[in-house]
Design a protein around this motif. Structure first.
Motif, PDB file in Angstrom:
ATOM      1  N   UNK A  46      22.616   9.029   2.872  1.00  6.01           N
ATOM      2  CA  UNK A  46      22.345   7.828   2.075  1.00  6.01           C
ATOM      3  C   UNK A  46      22.251   8.119   0.596  1.00  6.01           C
ATOM      4  N   UNK A  47      22.227   9.393   0.213  1.00  5.33           N
ATOM      5  CA  UNK A  47      22.120   9.806  -1.194  1.00  5.33           C
ATOM      6  C   UNK A  47      20.800   9.361  -1.827  1.00  5.33           C
ATOM      7  N   UNK A  48      19.839   8.993  -0.985  1.00  3.74           N
ATOM      8  CA  UNK A  48      18.552   8.601  -1.542  1.00  3.74           C
ATOM      9  C   UNK A  48      17.611   9.787  -1.438  1.00  3.74           C
ATOM     10  N   UNK A  49      16.648   9.795  -2.316  1.00  2.52           N
ATOM     11  CA  UNK A  49      15.664  10.872  -2.255  1.00  2.52           C
ATOM     12  C   UNK A  49      14.519  10.471  -1.342  1.00  2.52           C
ATOM     13  N   UNK A  50      14.015  11.463  -0.636  1.00  3.01           N
ATOM     14  CA  UNK A  50      12.842  11.210   0.193  1.00  3.01           C
ATOM     15  C   UNK A  50      11.701  12.060  -0.343  1.00  3.01           C
ATOM     16  N   UNK A  51      10.624  11.399  -0.675  1.00  6.07           N
ATOM     17  CA  UNK A  51       9.506  12.095  -1.289  1.00  6.07           C
ATOM     18  C   UNK A  51       8.721  12.843  -0.230  1.00  6.07           C
ATOM     19  N   UNK A  52       8.709  14.153  -0.326  1.00  6.06           N
ATOM     20  CA  UNK A  52       7.951  14.933   0.645  1.00  6.06           C
ATOM     21  C   UNK A  52       6.598  15.346   0.088  1.00  6.06           C
ATOM     22  N   UNK A  88       0.802  -1.212   0.000  1.00 10.19           N
ATOM     23  CA  UNK A  88       0.000   0.000   0.000  1.00 10.19           C
ATOM     24  C   UNK A  88       0.838   1.267   0.000  1.00 10.19           C
ATOM     25  N   UNK A  89       2.166   1.141  -0.060  1.00 14.10           N
ATOM     26  CA  UNK A  89       3.004   2.345  -0.151  1.00 14.10           C
ATOM     27  C   UNK A  89       3.040   2.846  -1.584  1.00 14.10           C
ATOM     28  N   UNK A  90       3.407   4.107  -1.722  1.00 18.63           N
ATOM     29  CA  UNK A  90       3.526   4.658  -3.068  1.00 18.63           C
ATOM     30  C   UNK A  90       4.715   4.050  -3.795  1.00 18.63           C
ATOM     31  N   UNK A  91       4.575   3.832  -5.071  1.00 20.39           N
ATOM     32  CA  UNK A  91       5.697   3.312  -5.852  1.00 20.39           C
ATOM     33  C   UNK A  91       6.728   4.384  -6.139  1.00 20.39           C
ATOM     34  N   UNK A  92       6.326   5.624  -5.987  1.00 21.57           N
ATOM     35  CA  UNK A  92       7.180   6.728  -6.412  1.00 21.57           C
ATOM     36  C   UNK A  92       8.439   6.801  -5.564  1.00 21.57           C
ATOM     37  N   UNK A  93       9.561   7.032  -6.247  1.00 22.54           N
ATOM     38  CA  UNK A  93      10.819   7.158  -5.534  1.00 22.54           C
ATOM     39  C   UNK A  93      11.326   8.589  -5.530  1.00 22.54           C
ATOM     40  N   UNK A  94      10.580   9.482  -6.143  1.00 22.55           N
ATOM     41  CA  UNK A  94      11.001  10.877  -6.164  1.00 22.55           C
ATOM     42  C   UNK A  94      12.165  11.145  -7.082  1.00 22.55           C
ATOM     43  N   UNK A 150       7.349  18.267  -7.560  1.00 21.33           N
ATOM     44  CA  UNK A 150       7.781  17.257  -6.608  1.00 21.33           C
ATOM     45  C   UNK A 150       8.837  17.883  -5.707  1.00 21.33           C
ATOM     46  N   UNK A 151       8.715  17.623  -4.442  1.00 16.99           N
ATOM     47  CA  UNK A 151       9.755  18.048  -3.511  1.00 16.99           C
ATOM     48  C   UNK A 151      10.353  16.776  -2.934  1.00 16.99           C
ATOM     49  N   UNK A 152      11.526  16.426  -3.371  1.00 13.81           N
ATOM     50  CA  UNK A 152      12.160  15.209  -2.886  1.00 13.81           C
ATOM     51  C   UNK A 152      13.642  15.462  -2.692  1.00 13.81           C
ATOM     52  N   UNK A 153      14.020  16.073  -1.591  1.00 13.33           N
ATOM     53  CA  UNK A 153      15.444  16.379  -1.386  1.00 13.33           C
ATOM     54  C   UNK A 153      16.250  15.108  -1.146  1.00 13.33           C
ATOM     55  N   UNK A 154      17.496  15.169  -1.532  1.00 16.44           N
ATOM     56  CA  UNK A 154      18.389  14.024  -1.366  1.00 16.44           C
ATOM     57  C   UNK A 154      18.909  14.003   0.065  1.00 16.44           C
ATOM     58  N   UNK A 155      18.862  12.849   0.653  1.00 17.26           N
ATOM     59  CA  UNK A 155      19.415  12.698   1.988  1.00 17.26           C
ATOM     60  C   UNK A 155      20.935  12.791   1.883  1.00 17.26           C
ATOM     61  N   UNK A 156      21.584  13.663   2.630  1.00 19.43           N
ATOM     62  CA  UNK A 156      23.032  13.828   2.430  1.00 19.43           C
ATOM     63  C   UNK A 156      23.830  12.569   2.775  1.00 19.43           C
TER      64      UNK A 156
END
Lengths: 156, 197, 170, 367
Positions: free
Chosen positions: B83-89, B54-60, B75-81
């Motif tokens: 892990x270098x992964x994006x977090x979808x806000x 049930x989570x969103x498929x979007x990875x930002x 889309x606002x998805x800043x990169x985590x400094x």
């Protein structure tokens, strides 16, 4: 007449008037000096071998440093295509009207004046027609044009 | 003579009309009867959720935002400094700007965004067309889709027990890297103006 | 008699006939909702879909909507298509020429906020709501005929809910 | 008896007028019922598409091109893709070309059906409008099945087409062709010999061939004046040289001929679609085009024949991912220019018929 033959014919018959540009793909683009434009156009139209009697298109281009006017011509009977380019200065550009050669050029030249601010000499009716009558914000198709309510696409 | 000719013409016209007299009407009685929408039909934009978690498929990854010709997706998805992964806000779609071209759907590599076949969204207020992530997810819950993103983790991650939330995270970096090469600094889009006035 | 069944009605049989009582508000609202004659005001792509909606498959007439070419006979403008800065005063004038009660449907993205022409266009009006008051917005580019029909039905529902007292305040 | 003197007066037709097909304004100077001067005022639908294209990537330009001439949006998409392919010298797969031709021709039929309905409606017959749009729905269903939209398709892309046709497309398409062939008899029966139609159209708005040529008129309007010029034959693009079809022409150049010519064109287009369906090869539908499509610097003018004449686009590229300049050219622009020449000295009611028969559509003029 294929395009190669057309190129040969033009280089043989119009050596001083037209210079071939290598930017055109598939079809030849020629540069014409602004002061010779009307004479060249008339010759192209009346040339028995070419008969460029079909005025397809006239588009202005603002490259940032200069203005260009690109005339696309074709011929109904000889099935040919040709593009002419006139290079103009960015400010106070002036060009002669080719209305007497092709009446179809009338509106295209009005548009060129209205959107790019290229003054067309000897035009019979150089008035505003695409923009609102009370437009006072300049020539909107220029690259450096801006207005208070003009929203640019955000750079994503 | 002319009168006869006119009568003849009238009869020709009436014959064509007459042919349609007994035929079934082709009109669709809209609210009761609906046109069967083709599978590819492009209606409103929705966000798809994983069928199991049930989570969103979007990875930002911002690909759809870049593909949109009318900049209707924010889309606002800043990169985590770390892990270098994006977090979808936030994920907002302005349906008033959308031109229903389907380029976002094609750009997406994660089956995250789709043009659903729904089309009935009239609103009495202009503000109703700015859909946030929650609304997009809600509308997209019952949308059927083919999940194309599970193939990659199946090769990479042998563990069958991995829940898909982490599975999507695993494939984020390699696709994102290629994306990041073109735009080296993490693109931090200015939030576009919400209103034209 | 399907319509009558849905009305808040008091009926009584009297010798030699019958008596039907209902509120004036209901009658007026029903009358307004069921005969929305729309002005043919199509400017761009949406006009083609408006034509399709008026044609045989979707058939606008089922909703009591008939096209009128003049604003003086119309109750509704369906603004179908882009409204440019040059066109905006004309839309206002058409709206002013219509008789009360008048309504506006904004069909398609261009009329809501500029749609695909919101960015980079120097001549498109970004939404018609600052030219005329809009009662219903229909998203789409262009909206499907069904979307338009749904918007019109939605507008009819809205009209049926209106109160006479609101009209007085206007 | 003293001669009656009539005062000239000015009438404003449009911009909101049902018979101007959108938002064209004609300032008419009338003497009685007679039109003595026409001044077209355009720009009521000037949406700055060219400016928008300059700020979009090549892929994003295609949805914008859809709005340039929405009645035959496929042609616009094809035109832009074709120009971009010429710039970048991309080879398009065989199957994609066939699919493109099928879509282009179906769209031409759809456009002519709209012409048939709307023209008749302008002149006062409502039935043809319902008939024409009914058959058009069949074509629109095919488009929707293939690409998902009814009007703005975004189907033809740079390097090919976006999706392959679904399996049920071919039988449905053949069925639609059959239906339209049958219904064409109805169409002709309704109007071709209708006395009112003849009086309103025959000999009205005659466009002589030399005038048409001087004003750069193209497409069905010019062919109705006897000039056999069709870009599909004379400057073949795509794979049109493989199909066997004729270019219908008419001699008189009046409204009636223009109408008949368009019906003839529908028949020819139906033939082309059938031939293309028969010869449809298997294979790829899209050449490899990078998502960051950047053609080399250069310029190109591409043109196609759409239902309103020559549709052209001039693209100048500076090597970046956005075009430096996109100039669109629609056939209606020239057709509207010639209207003051052929529309003067006729009645106001005839002007409506002339306007309708030129099949002018305003987004093409204003862009």
């Amino acid at each position: 007449m294929t395009f190669d033959e057309l190129k040969e014919y033009i280089s043989a018959n119009y050596p001083d008037d037209m210079t071939l540009l290598d930017t055109g793909r598939c079809e030849p683009f020629y540069e014409v000096k602004a002061e010779k434009l009307v004479a060249v156009c008339k010759r192209l139209r009346d040339d028995e071998q070419l008969k460029f009697d079909y005025f397809c298109n006239l588009g202005g281009v603002d490259t940032g440093e200069r203005m260009e006017a690109v005339y696309s011509l074709a011929s109904y009977s000889m099935k040919l295509r040709l593009d002419l380019k006139v290079i103009l200065p960015h400010e106070n550009a002036e060009i002669d009207s080719v209305q007497e050669v092709w009446p179809a050029a009338n509106w295209y030249e009005r548009e060129l004046w209205e959107l790019y601010g290229v003054n067309v000499k000897n035009h019979n009716n150089l008035t505003r027609f695409l923009l609102p009558d009370d437009w006072d914000q300049g020539f909107p198709m220029r690259k450096d044009w801006d207005a208070p309510d003009f929203i640019r696409m955000p750079e994503l | 003579m002319k009168l006869l000719k006119d009568i003849k013409n009238l009869l020709i016209g009436m014959r064509i009309t007459g042919k349609h007299l007994g035929r079934h009407a082709i009109t669709i009685q809209y609210p009761e009867e609906r046109w069967e929408m083709p599978e590819r039909s492009r209606g409103i934009v929705v966000l798809l959720s994983d069928k199991e978690t049930g989570d969103l498929n979007c990875t930002g990854c911002l690909l759809c935002m870049k593909a949109c010709p009318s900049a209707a997706i924010f889309i606002d998805a800043p990169r985590d400094p770390e892990t270098k992964k994006r977090k979808l806000l936030t994920f907002t779609v302005d349906n008033a700007l959308c031109c229903f071209c389907g380029l976002c759907e094609e750009a997406c590599n994660f089956s995250a965004i789709k043009m659903a076949t729904m089309y009935e969204f009239s609103e009495p207020e202009k503000e109703g067309f700015l859909w946030d992530m929650k609304k997009l997810q809600e509308v997209g819950l019952d949308v059927d889709y083919i999940d194309t993103r599970k193939k990659k983790p199946a090769k990479k991650v042998p563990k069958p027990a991995t829940d898909s939330g982490t599975a999507t995270d695993k494939i984020v970096p390699d696709t994102l890297d290629s994306d990041a090469k073109q735009t080296p600094p993490a693109p931090e889009p200015d939030k576009p103006k919400e209103d034209g006035e | 008699m399907g319509v009558i069944k849905k009305l808040p009605i008091y009926t009584e049989k009297l010798p030699g006939g019958g008596l039907i009582l209902t509120s004036l508000e209901t009658v007026i609202n029903q009358a307004q909702a069921k005969s929305l004659w729309y002005l043919l005001f199509g400017t761009a792509c949406c006009a083609i879909e408006l034509m399709c909606t008026g044609a045989s498959r979707y058939d606008f007439d089922r909703l009591g909507m008939i096209f009128r070419a003049t604003p003086r006979q119309a109750d509704l403008i369906i603004a179908a298509g882009t409204i440019t800065k040059k066109m905006a005063p004309r839309l206002r004038r058409l709206y002013d020429q219509m008789a009360e009660p008048r309504r506006v449907i904004a069909m398609g993205g261009c009329t809501i906020k500029g749609g695909p022409f919101y960015y980079d266009s120097y001549s498109v009006e970004k939404g018609i709501d600052h030219i005329v008051p809009v009662d219903m917005y229909i998203p789409g580019c262009p909206p499907r005929p069904e979307s338009l029909l749904e918007g019109c039905i939605h507008l009819q529902e809205k009209i049926k809910k209106q109160k006479l007292s609101d009209w007085q305040e206007k | 008896m003293a001669e009656l003197r009539t005062e000239e007066f000015t009438v404003n037709m449009g911009p909101h007028h049902p018979s101007t097909h959108g938002v064209c304004r004609l300032i008419l100077t009338l003497s009685g019922e007679k039109v003595i001067k026409i001044v077209p005022v355009i720009g009521y639908l000037h949406r700055a598409l060219e400016k928008i294209c300059e700020n979009r990537t090549y892929a994003q330009c295609i949805p914008v091109m859809d709005r340039f001439e929405y009645v035959t949006a496929m042609s616009c998409e094809y035109l832009f893709s074709n120009a971009a392919e010429k710039l970048a010298e991309i080879e398009v797969p065989e199957r994609a070309e066939y699919l493109r031709v099928i879509m282009l021709e179906l769209n031409r039929i759809a456009s002519h059906l709209i012409f048939y309905g709307v023209t008749a409606m302008d002149i006062g017959a409502l039935t043809p409008f319902l008939y024409g749009l009914r058959e058009r729905e069949g074509i629109i269903d095919l488009f929707e099945m293939t690409c998902g939209q009814r009007l703005t398709y975004n189907y033809i892309r740079i390097g090919g087409v976006s999706k392959d046709i679904p399996p049920q497309f071919e039988p449905k398409c053949r069925e639609t062709i059959k239906t339209i062939r049958e219904k064409l008899n109805d169409y002709e029966g309704l109007l071709n010999e209708n006395p009112i139609w003849l009086v309103r159209n025959k000999g009205i708005g005659v466009l002589p061939a030399d005038l048409g040529i001087a004003y750069g008129v193209s497409g069905p309007v010019l062919r109705a004046s006897g000039v056999k010029y069709d870009i599909r034959k004379d400057d073949p693009y795509s794979i049109y040289d493989r199909f066997d079809f004729e270019i219908p022409t008419r001699e008189n150049g009046d409204c009636y001929d223009r109408y008949l010519l368009r019906l003839d064109e529908i028949k020819q287009s139906l033939n082309i679609v059938e031939q293309a369906l028969d010869a449809l090869p298997e294979g790829d539908i899209k050449a490899k085009v990078s998502p960051n499509f950047k053609p080399p610097a250069g310029e190109v003018y591409a043109r196609v024949e759409n239902s309103r004449g020559e549709l052209g686009v001039y693209i100048q590229s500076d090597g970046g991912k956005k075009p430096l300049r996109v100039k669109m050219r629609g056939g209606s622009f020239n057709q509207l220019q010639v209207l003051p020449e052929i529309g003067t000295d006729c009645l106001v009611a005839d002007l409506v018929a002339i306007f309708a028969s030129l099949d002018i559509i305003l987004p093409e003029v204003d862009r």
